[in-house]
Design an enzyme around this catalytic site. Structure first.
Site, PDB file in Angstrom:
ATOM      1  CG  ASP A   1      -1.755  -0.862   0.202  1.00 34.97           C
ATOM      2  OD1 ASP A   1      -2.416  -0.189  -0.611  1.00 34.97           O
ATOM      3  OD2 ASP A   1      -2.277  -1.594   1.065  1.00 34.97           O
ATOM      4  N   GLY A   2       2.492  -1.957  -1.249  1.00 37.73           N
ATOM      5  CA  GLY A   2       3.947  -1.902  -1.191  1.00 37.73           C
ATOM      6  C   GLY A   2       4.578  -1.326  -2.440  1.00 37.73           C
TER       7      GLY A   2
ATOM      8  CG  ASP B   1       3.215   2.960   3.021  1.00 37.14           C
ATOM      9  OD1 ASP B   1       2.440   3.413   3.871  1.00 37.14           O
ATOM     10  OD2 ASP B   1       3.946   3.672   2.316  1.00 37.14           O
TER      11      ASP B   1
ATOM     12  CD  GLU C   1       6.739  -3.563   1.408  1.00 38.30           C
ATOM     13  OE1 GLU C   1       7.811  -4.191   1.341  1.00 38.30           O
ATOM     14  OE2 GLU C   1       5.669  -3.989   0.914  1.00 38.30           O
TER      15      GLU C   1
ATOM     16  CB  SER D   1       1.593  -4.303  -7.132  1.00 36.86           C
ATOM     17  OG  SER D   1       2.175  -5.164  -6.167  1.00 36.86           O
TER      18      SER D   1
ATOM     19  N   GLY E   1      -2.848  -6.873  -4.773  1.00 34.52           N
ATOM     20  CA  GLY E   1      -2.196  -7.427  -3.600  1.00 34.52           C
ATOM     21  C   GLY E   1      -3.204  -8.095  -2.690  1.00 34.52           C
TER      22      GLY E   1
END
Length: 297
Positions: free
Chosen positions: A4-5, A264, A266, A2, A34
């Site tokens: 970094d989240g 990150d 988010e 995915s 991502g």
């Protein structure tokens, strides 16, 4: 597999466990899927590969997984004035960078080009963010621990921090300016697949990069900085508004609710926050061998 989240969520999940000291030792690998993939791009750089993106970056990171070499990673412990405690594996940003990251979310289907569109939009409507920034620089930490440390918590003790209701310790540096374009705390070299934000290289254990841009920088210079960041050439401009400091802890106190934090990648509510980096807290698959040179401030 995915962006970094997901690594952020996994690490925070492990750190919330009662057996966190054992759980956080589980080796992790980031296979980029991502739009930002900054952590994967940093690992790619540490491995000695050329800067690449998309399928090429995924291929390189898959090769690293097959080789299965592990490298210890720094971890940033963050506390907010509302009582929230989270961990960051990559970065905390406020101001221009956070706005571009979060506001371009609606263009996610376009991939990394979303950040280019977000940058151009934010340049056209550039904001000034007011707040107080303080930090504990590298080399000023020995035998100067705060008298009243942060309340008990899961995870390693944040020995350099005091409660947010108290002033920072006297041996910290307080930035005199309070008008900023952006503040960025970065644990690795890349802020995106093609954003080589810290060309000075990988930090040594227990150190992180602090960047901030003071108000007064022109739109033209800010655009030049972000364009040059693709190849890590932005520090060569010697722009007086762009500051870089190696630190082990920081505190940021916004003066109003303008903007938001991006941790990150988010969203996090804009409020007083402070953090301390912990050395070699977890392991990731990486190409750099144990004992390989890191950037020393």
């Amino acid at each position: 597999m995915s962006g970094d989240g997901l690594v952020h969520e996994v690490v925070n999940g492990l750190m919330e466990r009662t057996d966190w000291e054992t759980a956080i030792q589980k080796p992790l690998c980031s296979l980029p899927a991502g739009s930002g993939n900054a952590l994967a791009a940093s690992l790619n750089y540490y491995a000695g590969y050329e800067q690449v993106s998309n399928e090429d970056l995924l291929t390189n990171c898959t090769l690293l997984l097959c080789r299965r070499h592990l490298s210890p990673m720094n971890l940033l412990s963050l506390h907010t004035v509302s009582g929230r405690h989270v961990y960051s594996v990559l970065s905390l940003s406020w101001g221009f960078v956070a706005d571009v990251d979060l506001e371009s979310e609606k263009y996610r289907r376009l991939g990394e080009i979303r950040f280019t569109l977000g940058t151009l939009f934010r340049l056209a409507t550039m904001r000034i963010y007011q707040g107080q920034l303080a930090y504990l620089p590298v080399g000023n930490t020995s035998s100067k621990m705060p008298a009243s440390p942060v309340l008990a918590q899961k995870g390693p003790a944040d020995t350099h921090l005091v409660p947010l209701e108290e002033p920072v310790p006297s041996h910290w540096t307080v930035v005199p300016e309070q008008d900023f374009i952006l503040v960025l705390v970065l644990l690795h070299t890349h802020l995106g697949m093609e954003m080589f934000a810290a060309p000075m290289g990988r930090c040594e254990a227990g150190v992180m990069h602090l960047f901030y841009v003071r108000a007064g920088v022109s739109r033209a210079m800010l655009l030049r900085i972000f364009l040059a960041m693709q190849k890590g050439k932005h520090m060569e401009f010697d722009c007086p508004h762009l500051v870089h400091v190696p630190v082990v802890a920081f505190r940021l106190e916004p003066k109003n609710q303008r903007g938001a934090f991006s941790v990150d990648g988010e969203f996090m509510v804009c409020e007083a926050v402070q953090g301390q980096v912990h050395p070699n807290s977890f392991q990731m698959v990486c190409g750099s061998r144990e004992g390989a040179p890191r950037w020393k401030p």
